[in-house]
Design an enzyme around this catalytic site. Structure first.
Site, PDB file in Angstrom:
ATOM      1  N   PRO A   9     -48.591 -16.020  64.887  1.00  0.00           N
ATOM      2  CA  PRO A   9     -49.337 -17.076  65.329  1.00  0.00           C
ATOM      3  C   PRO A   9     -50.168 -16.602  66.672  1.00  0.00           C
ATOM      4  O   PRO A   9     -50.180 -16.106  67.339  1.00  0.00           O
ATOM      5  CB  PRO A   9     -48.038 -17.992  65.864  1.00  0.00           C
ATOM      6  CG  PRO A   9     -47.045 -17.150  65.942  1.00  0.00           C
ATOM      7  CD  PRO A   9     -47.344 -15.973  64.950  1.00  0.00           C
ATOM      8  N   ASN A  10     -51.412 -17.351  66.709  1.00  0.00           N
ATOM      9  CA  ASN A  10     -52.425 -17.651  67.554  1.00  0.00           C
ATOM     10  C   ASN A  10     -53.010 -16.179  67.827  1.00  0.00           C
ATOM     11  O   ASN A  10     -54.215 -16.058  68.779  1.00  0.00           O
ATOM     12  CB  ASN A  10     -51.733 -17.895  69.118  1.00  0.00           C
ATOM     13  CG  ASN A  10     -51.189 -19.209  69.135  1.00  0.00           C
ATOM     14  OD1 ASN A  10     -51.879 -20.175  68.755  1.00  0.00           O
ATOM     15  ND2 ASN A  10     -49.811 -19.300  69.485  1.00  0.00           N
ATOM     16  N   ARG A  17     -58.417 -16.705  73.906  1.00  0.00           N
ATOM     17  CA  ARG A  17     -57.221 -17.058  74.627  1.00  0.00           C
ATOM     18  C   ARG A  17     -56.931 -16.037  75.533  1.00  0.00           C
ATOM     19  O   ARG A  17     -56.901 -14.829  75.331  1.00  0.00           O
ATOM     20  CB  ARG A  17     -56.010 -17.300  73.897  1.00  0.00           C
ATOM     21  CG  ARG A  17     -55.335 -16.201  73.181  1.00  0.00           C
ATOM     22  CD  ARG A  17     -54.122 -16.470  72.277  1.00  0.00           C
ATOM     23  NE  ARG A  17     -52.986 -16.855  72.781  1.00  0.00           N
ATOM     24  CZ  ARG A  17     -51.821 -16.273  72.577  1.00  0.00           C
ATOM     25  NH1 ARG A  17     -51.771 -15.028  71.730  1.00  0.00           N
ATOM     26  NH2 ARG A  17     -50.800 -16.261  73.150  1.00  0.00           N
ATOM     27  N   TYR A  22     -54.768 -10.630  76.924  1.00  0.00           N
ATOM     28  CA  TYR A  22     -54.914 -10.026  75.524  1.00  0.00           C
ATOM     29  C   TYR A  22     -56.205  -9.395  75.214  1.00  0.00           C
ATOM     30  O   TYR A  22     -56.735  -8.794  74.515  1.00  0.00           O
ATOM     31  CB  TYR A  22     -54.943 -11.178  74.426  1.00  0.00           C
ATOM     32  CG  TYR A  22     -53.499 -11.940  74.532  1.00  0.00           C
ATOM     33  CD1 TYR A  22     -52.343 -10.954  74.264  1.00  0.00           C
ATOM     34  CD2 TYR A  22     -53.215 -12.857  75.084  1.00  0.00           C
ATOM     35  CE1 TYR A  22     -51.043 -11.619  74.115  1.00  0.00           C
ATOM     36  CE2 TYR A  22     -52.103 -13.759  75.088  1.00  0.00           C
ATOM     37  CZ  TYR A  22     -51.086 -12.733  74.587  1.00  0.00           C
ATOM     38  OH  TYR A  22     -49.645 -13.385  74.745  1.00  0.00           O
ATOM     39  N   ASN A  73     -47.679  -7.770  64.057  1.00  0.00           N
ATOM     40  CA  ASN A  73     -47.611  -8.231  65.263  1.00  0.00           C
ATOM     41  C   ASN A  73     -47.088  -9.746  65.174  1.00  0.00           C
ATOM     42  O   ASN A  73     -47.735 -10.568  64.735  1.00  0.00           O
ATOM     43  CB  ASN A  73     -48.628  -8.346  65.948  1.00  0.00           C
ATOM     44  CG  ASN A  73     -48.979  -8.974  67.529  1.00  0.00           C
ATOM     45  OD1 ASN A  73     -47.865  -9.547  67.835  1.00  0.00           O
ATOM     46  ND2 ASN A  73     -49.859  -8.657  68.305  1.00  0.00           N
ATOM     47  N   ALA A  76     -45.489 -14.776  69.018  1.00  0.00           N
ATOM     48  CA  ALA A  76     -44.353 -15.493  69.550  1.00  0.00           C
ATOM     49  C   ALA A  76     -42.990 -15.593  68.603  1.00  0.00           C
ATOM     50  O   ALA A  76     -42.027 -15.611  69.184  1.00  0.00           O
ATOM     51  CB  ALA A  76     -44.546 -16.899  69.758  1.00  0.00           C
ATOM     52  N   GLU A  97     -43.917  -2.342  64.652  1.00  0.00           N
ATOM     53  CA  GLU A  97     -44.362  -3.593  65.426  1.00  0.00           C
ATOM     54  C   GLU A  97     -45.307  -3.192  66.539  1.00  0.00           C
ATOM     55  O   GLU A  97     -45.127  -2.194  67.283  1.00  0.00           O
ATOM     56  CB  GLU A  97     -43.039  -4.001  66.249  1.00  0.00           C
ATOM     57  CG  GLU A  97     -43.142  -5.104  67.035  1.00  0.00           C
ATOM     58  CD  GLU A  97     -41.730  -5.366  67.934  1.00  0.00           C
ATOM     59  OE1 GLU A  97     -41.557  -6.439  68.331  1.00  0.00           O
ATOM     60  OE2 GLU A  97     -41.068  -4.277  68.029  1.00  0.00           O
ATOM     61  N   HIS A  99     -47.381  -4.912  69.890  1.00  0.00           N
ATOM     62  CA  HIS A  99     -47.701  -6.112  70.783  1.00  0.00           C
ATOM     63  C   HIS A  99     -48.847  -5.551  71.792  1.00  0.00           C
ATOM     64  O   HIS A  99     -48.774  -4.627  72.364  1.00  0.00           O
ATOM     65  CB  HIS A  99     -46.366  -6.519  71.676  1.00  0.00           C
ATOM     66  CG  HIS A  99     -45.398  -7.001  70.936  1.00  0.00           C
ATOM     67  ND1 HIS A  99     -45.579  -8.534  70.276  1.00  0.00           N
ATOM     68  CD2 HIS A  99     -44.478  -6.567  70.226  1.00  0.00           C
ATOM     69  CE1 HIS A  99     -44.611  -8.524  69.674  1.00  0.00           C
ATOM     70  NE2 HIS A  99     -43.610  -7.528  69.400  1.00  0.00           N
ATOM     71  N   ARG A 106     -43.609  -9.272  80.944  1.00  0.00           N
ATOM     72  CA  ARG A 106     -43.685 -10.550  81.035  1.00  0.00           C
ATOM     73  C   ARG A 106     -42.690 -11.444  81.245  1.00  0.00           C
ATOM     74  O   ARG A 106     -41.528 -11.164  81.920  1.00  0.00           O
ATOM     75  CB  ARG A 106     -44.715 -10.996  80.008  1.00  0.00           C
ATOM     76  CG  ARG A 106     -45.958 -10.263  79.634  1.00  0.00           C
ATOM     77  CD  ARG A 106     -46.677 -10.694  78.626  1.00  0.00           C
ATOM     78  NE  ARG A 106     -47.384 -11.634  78.632  1.00  0.00           N
ATOM     79  CZ  ARG A 106     -47.765 -12.632  77.650  1.00  0.00           C
ATOM     80  NH1 ARG A 106     -48.016 -12.193  76.401  1.00  0.00           N
ATOM     81  NH2 ARG A 106     -48.259 -13.858  77.815  1.00  0.00           N
TER      82      ARG A 106
END
Length: 162
Positions: A9-10, A17, A22, A73, A76, A97, A99, A106
């Site tokens: 998502p996103n 964003r 990012y 990835n 969330a 994976e 990120h 974070r």
């Protein structure tokens, strides 16, 4: 050899964003670089992005018998999705994976990672370059798999010859 890149998502909003977190690269640019590297490395690369957990689970399941490995990835969903974790575990494919940000630096809730324990490896905090590192890692994994398969084949042939 086919690698499926699954984006959560996103990630379709990359380049728009939170650029301070990012970066400014768009998802399409990242995918173009991955596709180019894949072509040079003899890998077919398929891309998929969804904001919906069930669609991501479906895509992971579709990889079974169709792909050699997965780069994911989960965004969330990394922190919440037992369903994605179970799908990765079920297909039993090499899975890396990725990120973009360092999730360990974070917010506290981002430090919980549901999928890392069932992934082959995790790459965090390298920005979009993390996807390139995942491609390099996948080439290495695939070379190791081929080497083991070749050794097993030779051992089988030697056993049959006796």
């Amino acid at each position: 050899m086919k690698i499926v890149v699954i984006q959560g998502p996103n990630l379709n909003m990359l380049g728009v964003r939170e650029q301070q977190v990012y970066g400014s690269m768009k998802l399409e640019q990242i995918h173009a670089q991955m596709k180019d590297f894949g072509a040079k490395s003899g890998m077919e690369v398929e891309f998929f992005q969804s904001n919906l957990e069930g669609e991501i689970v479906d895509k992971i399941q579709e990889c079974y018998g169709d792909a050699s490995g997965i780069i994911i990835n989960a965004a969330a969903y990394t922190h919440t999705s037992i369903a994605i974790r179970d799908a990765i575990s079920a297909v039993n494919l090499p899975t890396i994976e990725v990120h973009i940000s360092n999730i360990h630096r974070r917010e506290e809730f981002r430090k919980q990672n549901m999928i890392a324990p069932v992934c082959t490896s995790s790459i965090v905090g390298f920005g979009p370059f993390g996807y390139h590192l995942a491609m390099v890692g996948m080439v290495q994994i695939m070379n190791e798999v081929k080497a083991v398969q070749e050794m097993q084949k030779q051992q089988s042939q030697a056993t049959e010859a006796k």
